[in-house]
Design a protein around this motif. Structure first.
Motif, PDB file in Angstrom:
ATOM      1  N   ARG A   1      -6.450   4.398   0.886  1.00  0.00           N
ATOM      2  CA  ARG A   1      -7.398   5.517   1.001  1.00  0.00           C
ATOM      3  C   ARG A   1      -8.416   5.257   2.118  1.00  0.00           C
ATOM      4  NH1 ARG A   1     -12.149   5.712  -1.040  1.00  0.00           N
ATOM      5  NH2 ARG A   1     -11.745   3.987  -2.502  1.00  0.00           N
ATOM      6  N   ASN A   2      -8.943   4.021   2.167  1.00  0.00           N
ATOM      7  CA  ASN A   2      -9.922   3.684   3.202  1.00  0.00           C
ATOM      8  C   ASN A   2      -9.314   3.728   4.603  1.00  0.00           C
ATOM      9  OD1 ASN A   2     -12.032   3.286   1.369  1.00  0.00           O
ATOM     10  ND2 ASN A   2     -11.483   1.137   1.031  1.00  0.00           N
ATOM     11  N   LYS A   3      -8.086   3.227   4.724  1.00  0.00           N
ATOM     12  CA  LYS A   3      -7.429   3.252   6.029  1.00  0.00           C
ATOM     13  C   LYS A   3      -7.196   4.680   6.511  1.00  0.00           C
ATOM     14  CE  LYS A   3      -4.856  -1.136   5.893  1.00  0.00           C
ATOM     15  NZ  LYS A   3      -3.492  -1.736   5.898  1.00  0.00           N
TER      16      LYS A   3
ATOM     17  N   GLY B   1      -8.979   7.211   5.744  1.00  0.00           N
ATOM     18  CA  GLY B   1     -10.246   7.905   5.948  1.00  0.00           C
ATOM     19  C   GLY B   1     -10.477   9.068   5.013  1.00  0.00           C
TER      20      GLY B   1
ATOM     21  N   GLU C   1       0.839  -1.206   0.000  1.00  0.00           N
ATOM     22  CA  GLU C   1       0.000   0.000   0.000  1.00  0.00           C
ATOM     23  C   GLU C   1       0.871   1.252   0.000  1.00  0.00           C
ATOM     24  OE1 GLU C   1      -3.640  -2.056   2.592  1.00  0.00           O
ATOM     25  OE2 GLU C   1      -2.228  -0.644   3.524  1.00  0.00           O
TER      26      GLU C   1
ATOM     27  N   ALA D   1      -5.182  11.071  -0.294  1.00  0.00           N
ATOM     28  CA  ALA D   1      -4.242  10.147   0.335  1.00  0.00           C
ATOM     29  C   ALA D   1      -2.809  10.552   0.020  1.00  0.00           C
ATOM     30  CB  ALA D   1      -4.521   8.719  -0.142  1.00  0.00           C
TER      31      ALA D   1
ATOM     32  N   ARG E   1     -11.492  10.366   0.790  1.00  0.00           N
ATOM     33  CA  ARG E   1     -12.373   9.939  -0.284  1.00  0.00           C
ATOM     34  C   ARG E   1     -11.652   9.710  -1.604  1.00  0.00           C
ATOM     35  NH1 ARG E   1     -17.519  13.762  -0.578  1.00  0.00           N
ATOM     36  NH2 ARG E   1     -18.061  12.124  -2.076  1.00  0.00           N
ATOM     37  N   THR E   2     -10.530  10.388  -1.818  1.00  0.00           N
ATOM     38  CA  THR E   2      -9.862  10.288  -3.108  1.00  0.00           C
ATOM     39  C   THR E   2      -8.404   9.893  -2.955  1.00  0.00           C
ATOM     40  OG1 THR E   2      -9.109  12.592  -3.196  1.00  0.00           O
ATOM     41  CG2 THR E   2     -11.359  12.131  -3.959  1.00  0.00           C
ATOM     42  N   LYS E   3      -7.843   9.416  -4.053  1.00  0.00           N
ATOM     43  CA  LYS E   3      -6.422   9.071  -4.077  1.00  0.00           C
ATOM     44  C   LYS E   3      -5.567  10.310  -3.853  1.00  0.00           C
ATOM     45  CE  LYS E   3      -4.312   8.798  -7.924  1.00  0.00           C
ATOM     46  NZ  LYS E   3      -3.908   8.472  -9.310  1.00  0.00           N
TER      47      LYS E   3
ATOM     48  N   ASP F   1      -6.858   1.791  -3.007  1.00  0.00           N
ATOM     49  CA  ASP F   1      -8.168   1.904  -2.358  1.00  0.00           C
ATOM     50  C   ASP F   1      -8.076   1.528  -0.884  1.00  0.00           C
ATOM     51  OD1 ASP F   1      -9.399   2.783  -4.650  1.00  0.00           O
ATOM     52  OD2 ASP F   1     -10.198   0.811  -5.222  1.00  0.00           O
ATOM     53  N   ASN F   2      -7.296   0.479  -0.601  1.00  0.00           N
ATOM     54  CA  ASN F   2      -7.120   0.091   0.799  1.00  0.00           C
ATOM     55  C   ASN F   2      -6.452   1.198   1.597  1.00  0.00           C
ATOM     56  OD1 ASN F   2      -8.297  -2.402   0.500  1.00  0.00           O
ATOM     57  ND2 ASN F   2      -6.374  -3.532   0.324  1.00  0.00           N
TER      58      ASN F   2
END
Length: 249
Positions: free
Chosen positions: A221-223, A225, A186, A232, A227-229, A218-219
């Motif tokens: 980005r989700n970690k 918190g 990641e 991140a 919404r977009t790359k 995506d992982n």
């Protein structure tokens, strides 16, 4: 060097550059060692602080490595103690000539022998940051190790040093972004995104599929918190260019 040595070393270096976790590093060295007729190896990196945990990457039998670490044998292992003060590779057997062996150390050798680890060729490593490590190629009989030391001595030293450098850079570096720990892959995909690379570009660089890159981004980005790359990436860049962080590097 043998005719195939450049191929073995070249492939090994390529696999090191692609490695992102301990499994990758273990498989890279296993393949290279087999190419040189060496079956067992152990890389042990010692912590800077006495209270720290050592890093062991090895294809020794797992029950032995678990027993070794559980009993903190790195603190009494004569091979490791010698590697800490040696400035060149050395071969050893259970008597470890030149060193007095205590009962605890003799017990260690006896237990190791039960797993086919009876002799070895150990390469001491000390890097520019003072981190000490040792790469050991072990066997049940010394004859094969002797041949390997004579044929591939310099190449083995080079490979051990390269292995240590890549492990230190990729596994010891902080992968914390905004207080969140990312996986090696990641973090790597996010780094390439921060350099302006698309998912397809990153896939070509890392030798994986575009959808795999997207999955890791995506992982991440989700970690984190967000919404977009791009958000991140902004968090990563804040970490990389924060003056406090730079002072810690």
């Amino acid at each position: 060097m043998t005719k195939d040595m450049p191929i073995v070393v070249g492939t090994f270096l390529e696999r090191l550059s692609e490695s992102v976790d301990e499994t990758d590093f273990r498989e890279a060295l296993t393949s290279a060692a087999l190419g040189l007729d060496l079956l067992k190896f152990a890389y042990l990196s010692l912590p800077l602080q006495p209270s720290g945990e050592p890093r062991l990457i090895s294809n020794y039998p797992p029950p032995w490595t678990a027993h070794y670490l559980r009993n903190q044998y790195q603190r009494v292992d004569p091979v490791i103690l010698r590697a800490r003060v040696a400035d060149s590779p050395f071969r050893w057997e259970s008597d470890l000539r030149g060193f007095e062996i205590s009962e605890v150390q003799q017990k260690l050798f006896v237990e190791a022998a039960e797993f086919g680890i009876c002799c070895g060729l150990t390469i001491p490593i000390v890097d520019s940051r003072g981190r000490a490590a040792a790469m050991t190629f072990a066997a049940r009989e010394p004859s094969g190790l002797l041949r390997a030391a004579e044929r591939y001595g310099q190449a083995l030293q080079f490979m051990a040093t390269c292995f240590h450098i890549h492990v230190r850079r990729k596994l010891s570096a902080s992968r914390m972004v905004d207080g969140i720990l990312l996986t090696p892959r990641e973090y790597e995909c996010l780094q390439w995104a921060a350099r302006g690379k698309s998912a397809s570009d990153t896939a070509c660089i890392l030798g994986i599929k575009s959808r795999t890159v997207t999955f890791h981004l995506d992982n991440a980005r989700n970690k984190l918190g967000v919404r977009t790359k791009d958000q991140a990436v902004a968090l990563l860049e804040h970490v990389l260019f924060n003056p406090v962080h730079i002072l810690r590097l």
